[in-house]
Design a protein around this motif. Structure first.
Motif, PDB file in Angstrom:
ATOM      1  N   ARG A 186       4.085   1.651   2.679  1.00 30.31           N
ATOM      2  CA  ARG A 186       2.290   1.940   3.147  1.00 30.31           C
ATOM      3  C   ARG A 186       1.548   1.757   1.696  1.00 30.31           C
ATOM      4  O   ARG A 186       0.653   1.154   1.142  1.00 30.31           O
ATOM      5  N   VAL A 187       2.354   3.343   0.626  1.00 34.81           N
ATOM      6  CA  VAL A 187       0.925   2.824  -0.549  1.00 34.81           C
ATOM      7  C   VAL A 187       1.555   2.360  -1.723  1.00 34.81           C
ATOM      8  O   VAL A 187       0.681   1.900  -2.614  1.00 34.81           O
ATOM      9  N   TRP A 188       3.045   1.593  -1.813  1.00 36.39           N
ATOM     10  CA  TRP A 188       3.457   0.843  -2.537  1.00 36.39           C
ATOM     11  C   TRP A 188       2.631  -0.517  -3.008  1.00 36.39           C
ATOM     12  O   TRP A 188       2.437  -0.753  -3.349  1.00 36.39           O
ATOM     13  N   LEU A 189       2.928  -0.382  -1.108  1.00 37.05           N
ATOM     14  CA  LEU A 189       2.247  -2.343  -1.111  1.00 37.05           C
ATOM     15  C   LEU A 189       0.974  -1.635  -1.545  1.00 37.05           C
ATOM     16  O   LEU A 189       0.400  -3.315  -2.130  1.00 37.05           O
ATOM     17  N   GLU A 190      -0.211  -0.827  -1.005  1.00 37.02           N
ATOM     18  CA  GLU A 190      -0.951  -0.676  -1.253  1.00 37.02           C
ATOM     19  C   GLU A 190      -1.242  -0.887  -2.337  1.00 37.02           C
ATOM     20  O   GLU A 190      -2.531  -1.270  -3.232  1.00 37.02           O
ATOM     21  N   ARG A 191      -1.131  -0.394  -3.339  1.00 34.84           N
ATOM     22  CA  ARG A 191      -0.998  -0.318  -4.617  1.00 34.84           C
ATOM     23  C   ARG A 191      -1.538  -1.809  -5.289  1.00 34.84           C
ATOM     24  O   ARG A 191      -1.534  -2.031  -6.371  1.00 34.84           O
ATOM     25  N   LEU A 192       0.556  -2.342  -5.374  1.00 30.10           N
ATOM     26  CA  LEU A 192       0.573  -3.429  -5.274  1.00 30.10           C
ATOM     27  C   LEU A 192      -0.273  -4.927  -4.704  1.00 30.10           C
ATOM     28  O   LEU A 192      -0.534  -5.712  -5.969  1.00 30.10           O
ATOM     29  N   SER A 193      -1.177  -4.736  -3.841  1.00 26.20           N
ATOM     30  CA  SER A 193      -1.732  -5.241  -3.350  1.00 26.20           C
ATOM     31  C   SER A 193      -3.094  -5.644  -4.018  1.00 26.20           C
ATOM     32  O   SER A 193      -3.484  -6.380  -5.120  1.00 26.20           O
ATOM     33  N   ARG A 194      -3.778  -4.159  -4.439  1.00 25.55           N
ATOM     34  CA  ARG A 194      -4.949  -4.177  -5.340  1.00 25.55           C
ATOM     35  C   ARG A 194      -4.542  -4.246  -6.775  1.00 25.55           C
ATOM     36  O   ARG A 194      -5.502  -5.011  -7.313  1.00 25.55           O
ATOM     37  N   MET A 195      -3.257  -4.242  -6.936  1.00 26.43           N
ATOM     38  CA  MET A 195      -2.851  -4.365  -8.592  1.00 26.43           C
ATOM     39  C   MET A 195      -3.099  -6.376  -8.900  1.00 26.43           C
ATOM     40  O   MET A 195      -3.724  -6.420  -9.537  1.00 26.43           O
ATOM     41  N   ALA A 196      -2.451  -6.914  -7.787  1.00 29.61           N
ATOM     42  CA  ALA A 196      -2.739  -8.481  -7.824  1.00 29.61           C
ATOM     43  C   ALA A 196      -3.499  -8.956  -7.896  1.00 29.61           C
ATOM     44  O   ALA A 196      -3.794 -10.103  -8.215  1.00 29.61           O
ATOM     45  N   GLY A 197      -4.784  -7.976  -6.809  1.00 30.80           N
ATOM     46  CA  GLY A 197      -6.244  -8.762  -6.583  1.00 30.80           C
ATOM     47  C   GLY A 197      -6.691  -8.573  -7.691  1.00 30.80           C
ATOM     48  O   GLY A 197      -7.917  -9.135  -8.292  1.00 30.80           O
ATOM     49  N   THR A 198      -6.389  -8.008  -8.391  1.00 31.38           N
ATOM     50  CA  THR A 198      -7.310  -7.349  -9.865  1.00 31.38           C
ATOM     51  C   THR A 198      -6.951  -8.683 -10.867  1.00 31.38           C
ATOM     52  O   THR A 198      -7.739  -9.373 -10.875  1.00 31.38           O
ATOM     53  N   VAL A 199      -5.867  -8.987 -11.054  1.00 35.74           N
ATOM     54  CA  VAL A 199      -5.193  -9.688 -11.463  1.00 35.74           C
ATOM     55  C   VAL A 199      -5.774 -11.254 -11.441  1.00 35.74           C
ATOM     56  O   VAL A 199      -5.952 -12.232 -12.514  1.00 35.74           O
ATOM     57  N   VAL A 200      -5.545 -12.125 -10.233  1.00 32.60           N
ATOM     58  CA  VAL A 200      -5.879 -12.539  -9.660  1.00 32.60           C
ATOM     59  C   VAL A 200      -7.310 -12.764  -9.782  1.00 32.60           C
ATOM     60  O   VAL A 200      -7.977 -13.806 -10.627  1.00 32.60           O
ATOM     61  N   ALA A 201      -8.339 -11.808  -9.834  1.00 34.11           N
ATOM     62  CA  ALA A 201      -9.825 -11.385 -10.487  1.00 34.11           C
ATOM     63  C   ALA A 201     -10.073 -11.948 -11.744  1.00 34.11           C
ATOM     64  O   ALA A 201     -10.982 -12.974 -12.401  1.00 34.11           O
ATOM     65  N   LEU A 202      -9.665 -11.452 -12.723  1.00 30.70           N
ATOM     66  CA  LEU A 202      -9.262 -11.999 -13.815  1.00 30.70           C
ATOM     67  C   LEU A 202      -8.701 -13.061 -14.294  1.00 30.70           C
ATOM     68  O   LEU A 202      -9.577 -13.272 -15.085  1.00 30.70           O
ATOM     69  N   ALA A 203      -7.682 -13.512 -13.745  1.00 31.17           N
ATOM     70  CA  ALA A 203      -7.399 -14.786 -14.409  1.00 31.17           C
ATOM     71  C   ALA A 203      -8.741 -15.845 -13.647  1.00 31.17           C
ATOM     72  O   ALA A 203      -9.092 -16.774 -14.307  1.00 31.17           O
ATOM     73  N   ALA A 204      -9.407 -15.622 -12.052  1.00 29.74           N
ATOM     74  CA  ALA A 204     -10.512 -16.443 -11.713  1.00 29.74           C
ATOM     75  C   ALA A 204     -11.781 -16.116 -12.833  1.00 29.74           C
ATOM     76  O   ALA A 204     -12.600 -17.048 -12.953  1.00 29.74           O
TER      77      ALA A 204
END
Length: 336
Positions: A186-204
């Motif tokens: 769960r902790v690892w998934l939350e961190r990866l999800s936040r990282m993916a969201g940040t990357v997608v936001a930067l790409a946008a």
């Protein structure tokens, strides 16, 4: 009169117009012998000029960069979705070596315990060799791990529709052996999800900045074209051509430039992702490549991604033509 004047200008001149010095001047190119065709009319915004070629290059570069940003966002979003799906179907139990206890017996006890829990589909304990292979990418190849207290892993496949009660499963594992540690990621998934969201936001954000830069370049080129052809535009107004006709001429020329640049940029982006797929497949066999593949998949766009690049290139071309029309209409209103 306005329609006839616009039609005459589009065709390069008329054989005769109403009396007057301006009409006579415009009709002068036709007052030649019947054997000689009229000279071709120079377009308001020629596509083969230095400025036109420069705009094509700018549109090609911005389309390429925008396609890269969109493709990167799609890859990260797809990888994030794969992570969530995979982790929703799997949990792991780490069995640590404890002095005075039989590690193999503890692994078997953990496997039997998780298989009896509701919501568990399967459980597979990793062998000693497989557990040591998991450490190889981090510790390096060729190390003798026989003397290290390497923990053992038990991978548990669960039913996402009715997952097991993790609190109850932890209590059962604690009774089976004190060396077992349940990890639901769960902790690892939350961190990866936040990282993916940040990357997608930067790409946008990068995508928006690239589109804005392209809009500024098109606007500057359109204003320059209007300023260069101001005398022709004023003559067209005098002979009755309306603003919509003049703007349509600019729109047609800039749409051709946009199509050319978008085709180059979109084609280059498509080729880039195809080459990236080939390279990724070649390096995926390496330990580092396996880790990258686990994080980001095969780094290859699917049909949906290539369709997005095609739509983006078409949108860039259409936006170039539409933006030029709007700017020309605004400049013509200023001239009035």
């Amino acid at each position: 009169m306005r329609r006839r004047a616009a039609s005459c200008w589009r065709k390069g001149g008329c054989m005769s117009m109403s009396e007057g010095p301006l009409e006579t001047m415009l009709a002068a190119p036709e007052a030649k012998t019947a054997e000689e065709p009229p000279p071709p009319q120079k377009p308001l915004a020629p596509t083969d000029s230095v400025a036109g070629r420069s705009l094509v290059i700018v549109i090609a570069i911005t389309t390429f960069l925008a396609a890269l940003a969109a493709g990167a966002a799609l890859l990260v979003a797809d990888a994030s979705a794969d992570w969530r799906k995979e982790l929703a179907r799997e949990i792991t139990v780490q069995v640590k070596p404890v002095e005075g206890r039989d590690l193999e017996a503890d692994v078997q006890a953990v496997t039997r315990t998780v298989l009896t829990a509701s919501g568990v589909r399967d459980a597979r304990p990793y062998t000693k060799e497989e557990s040591e292979a998991l450490l190889a990418p981090w510790l390096g190849e060729g190390l003798n791990l026989a003397e290290l207290p390497t923990p053992r892993m038990v991978v548990v496949k669960i039913d996402p529709s009715r997952p097991p009660d993790l609190a109850k499963l932890r209590a059962s594992l604690a009774q089976a052996t004190p060396a077992a540690v349940l990890d639901d990621h769960r902790v690892w998934l939350e961190r990866l999800s936040r990282m993916a969201g940040t990357v997608v936001a930067l790409a946008a954000l990068v995508f928006v900045l690239i589109v804005a830069a392209m809009a500024v370049a098109v606007a500057s080129a359109t204003r320059a074209a209007v300023a260069t052809n101001r005398e022709i535009v004023e003559v067209l107004h005098l002979v009755g051509a309306d603003d919509a006709f003049i703007a349509s001429e600019f729109q047609r020329r800039f749409l051709a430039l946009g199509l050319r640049g978008a085709a180059i940029g979109g084609g280059a982006a498509t080729l880039f992702f195809l080459v990236a797929r080939i390279v990724a497949r070649r390096i995926v066999a390496t330990p580092s490549g396996e880790q990258v593949a686990a994080m980001f998949g095969e780094a290859a766009l699917d049909a949906r991604g290539f369709a997005a690049i095609l739509l983006l290139a078409a949108a860039a071309a259409l936006a170039t033509g539409l933006l030029s029309r709007l700017i020309v209409l605004g400049r013509l209103r200023e001239l009035e």
